[in-house]
Write a protein that holds these residues in place. Structure first.
Motif, PDB file in Angstrom:
ATOM      1  N   SER A  10       0.758  -1.168  -0.025  1.00  0.00           N
ATOM      2  CA  SER A  10       0.057  -0.084   0.017  1.00  0.00           C
ATOM      3  C   SER A  10       0.888   1.368  -0.030  1.00  0.00           C
ATOM      4  O   SER A  10       0.663   2.302  -0.736  1.00  0.00           O
ATOM      5  CB  SER A  10      -1.052  -0.085   1.396  1.00  0.00           C
ATOM      6  N   SER A  13       2.427   1.532  -3.599  1.00  0.00           N
ATOM      7  CA  SER A  13       1.271   2.125  -4.360  1.00  0.00           C
ATOM      8  C   SER A  13       0.968   3.603  -4.272  1.00  0.00           C
ATOM      9  O   SER A  13       0.843   4.240  -5.215  1.00  0.00           O
ATOM     10  CB  SER A  13       0.152   1.223  -4.537  1.00  0.00           C
ATOM     11  N   MET A  14       0.914   3.858  -3.201  1.00  0.00           N
ATOM     12  CA  MET A  14       0.611   5.312  -2.865  1.00  0.00           C
ATOM     13  C   MET A  14       1.753   6.260  -3.227  1.00  0.00           C
ATOM     14  O   MET A  14       1.576   7.529  -3.710  1.00  0.00           O
ATOM     15  CB  MET A  14       0.475   5.645  -1.400  1.00  0.00           C
ATOM     16  N   ILE A  17       1.560   6.419  -7.033  1.00  0.00           N
ATOM     17  CA  ILE A  17       0.515   7.622  -7.368  1.00  0.00           C
ATOM     18  C   ILE A  17       0.963   8.786  -7.151  1.00  0.00           C
ATOM     19  O   ILE A  17       0.804   9.689  -8.042  1.00  0.00           O
ATOM     20  CB  ILE A  17      -0.862   7.130  -6.543  1.00  0.00           C
ATOM     21  N   HIS A  18       1.566   9.155  -6.187  1.00  0.00           N
ATOM     22  CA  HIS A  18       1.976  10.522  -5.653  1.00  0.00           C
ATOM     23  C   HIS A  18       3.002  10.848  -6.877  1.00  0.00           C
ATOM     24  O   HIS A  18       3.023  12.149  -7.444  1.00  0.00           O
ATOM     25  CB  HIS A  18       2.881  10.559  -4.363  1.00  0.00           C
ATOM     26  N   THR A  19       3.924  10.095  -7.350  1.00  0.00           N
ATOM     27  CA  THR A  19       5.057  10.211  -8.266  1.00  0.00           C
ATOM     28  C   THR A  19       4.292  10.465  -9.814  1.00  0.00           C
ATOM     29  O   THR A  19       4.473  11.488 -10.349  1.00  0.00           O
ATOM     30  CB  THR A  19       5.901   8.977  -8.521  1.00  0.00           C
ATOM     31  N   VAL A  20       3.374   9.788 -10.039  1.00  0.00           N
ATOM     32  CA  VAL A  20       2.611   9.984 -11.337  1.00  0.00           C
ATOM     33  C   VAL A  20       1.807  11.040 -11.633  1.00  0.00           C
ATOM     34  O   VAL A  20       1.944  11.836 -12.445  1.00  0.00           O
ATOM     35  CB  VAL A  20       1.592   8.704 -11.677  1.00  0.00           C
ATOM     36  N   VAL A  21       1.266  11.650 -10.345  1.00  0.00           N
ATOM     37  CA  VAL A  21       0.436  12.791 -10.495  1.00  0.00           C
ATOM     38  C   VAL A  21       1.394  14.133 -10.361  1.00  0.00           C
ATOM     39  O   VAL A  21       1.192  15.086 -11.088  1.00  0.00           O
ATOM     40  CB  VAL A  21      -0.430  13.016  -9.169  1.00  0.00           C
TER      41      VAL A  21
END
Length: 82
Positions: A10, A13-14, A17-21
């Protein structure tokens, strides 16, 4: 010697997500940086990118560079918590 704490799925994955955004918003802010401005424009996006990059670095440190702290349990007991 304190051991390194292994990140959970988890947490990983968080962070992803932070990196992609971050990457998407950085690209968009650079694309729209000086739309319609004639001449020099203040690079306002550099400040937000730098601040967000620092937050991303801190997030990476929390996920991948954390170590156990046995003294924290003692501290919590001394504070009457736990």
């Amino acid at each position: 010697m304190p051991k390194k704490i292994k990140p959970t799925g988890s947490q990983k994955s968080m962070f992803m997500i932070h990196t992609v955004v971050f990457v998407i918003v950085t690209i968009l802010s650079c694309m729209f940086y000086d739309k319609g401005v004639k001449g020099w424009a203040y690079p306002w996006h550099a400040w937000t990118i730098a601040a967000w990059a620092l937050c991303l670095l801190g997030h990476w440190c929390i996920v991948y560079a954390s170590i156990e702290d046995h003294g924290y349990d003692v501290y919590r007991q001394q504070q009457g918590k736990k």
